[in-house]
Design a protein around this motif. Structure first.
Motif: not given
Length: 215
Positions: A83-97
């Motif tokens: 998982f740590n080798e392949i993962v590309k972390i991306k918050p869902f659209d709008g989550v940070v806001k």
């Protein structure tokens, strides 16, 4: 559950805040392949929220196989490594806001079955200084659907059961929240209504979630 004045919102992490479940699924598939076993990817989406020990146990049970401690530890470590080798972390659209708005009104928390190292890394890189409480798979004796993770969060937040809303996106997480007698929203990120039907309400996407929480 009849809500009072809301003081806190608790989020599951994978599949609610970040679009990470496809990577977890792929990592589990590759880990089990190394072990000589092929699994159906849908089971991982169903089991989201459980820790690695429970995930391995349930998969072995569904395959009609007996599981040993060394099976659990090998597969858990292998999945985490892949998982740590392949993962590309991306918050869902709008989550940070949404979180920036909510943190001004509520104490926010994460309750996740993932290990603390991964949770803290993701929070540090994507949601720094947003969450007051983190409950991870390393912090509990029992994982979702047991109520323990959410009951620990309530203690850490110092709130009552009718002062919190939980956001989940998978059956085990929803059941965990309901077993703790909490109000739970089911979010349709990967699974349909039939998997989320124990939630108090089901919302289609993050846009609908934002409207619900802000209204």
């Amino acid at each position: 559950m009849k809500l009072k004045k809301i003081k806190s919102v608790i989020f599951d992490m994978d599949g609610v805040l970040i679009d990470s479940m496809p990577y977890h699924v792929k990592a589990w598939e590759l880990a089990f392949e190394k072990y000589g076993l092929k699994i159906n990817s849908e089971i991982i989406y169903e089991l989201e929220g459980s820790d690695y020990k429970q995930t391995v146990k349930i998969i072995f049970e569904r395959m009609g196989k007996k599981v040993k401690k060394q099976d659990i530890e090998f597969l858990g470590k292998e999945q985490d490594k892949i998982f740590n080798e392949i993962v590309k972390i991306k918050p869902f659209d709008g989550v940070v806001k949404l979180l920036k708005i909510l943190e001004k009104k509520y104490d926010l928390a994460i309750v996740s079955g993932s290990n603390r190292k991964n949770v803290e890394k993701i929070v540090e890189n994507n949601f720094k200084n947003v969450f007051k409480v983190l409950i991870t798979g390393d912090d509990t004796n029992k994982s979702k659907p047991d109520p323990e993770p959410y009951l620990k969060a309530l203690i850490a937040l110092n709130i009552k059961k009718n002062e919190v809303i939980v956001i989940e996106n998978a059956p085990l997480g929803i059941q965990s929240a309901k077993n703790a007698n909490l109000f739970c929203i089911g979010l349709k990120t990967y699974l349909g209504d039939s998997f989320l039907n124990k939630a108090d309400i089901i919302l289609e996407n993050h846009e609908k979630l934002e409207k619900y929480l802000l209204n």
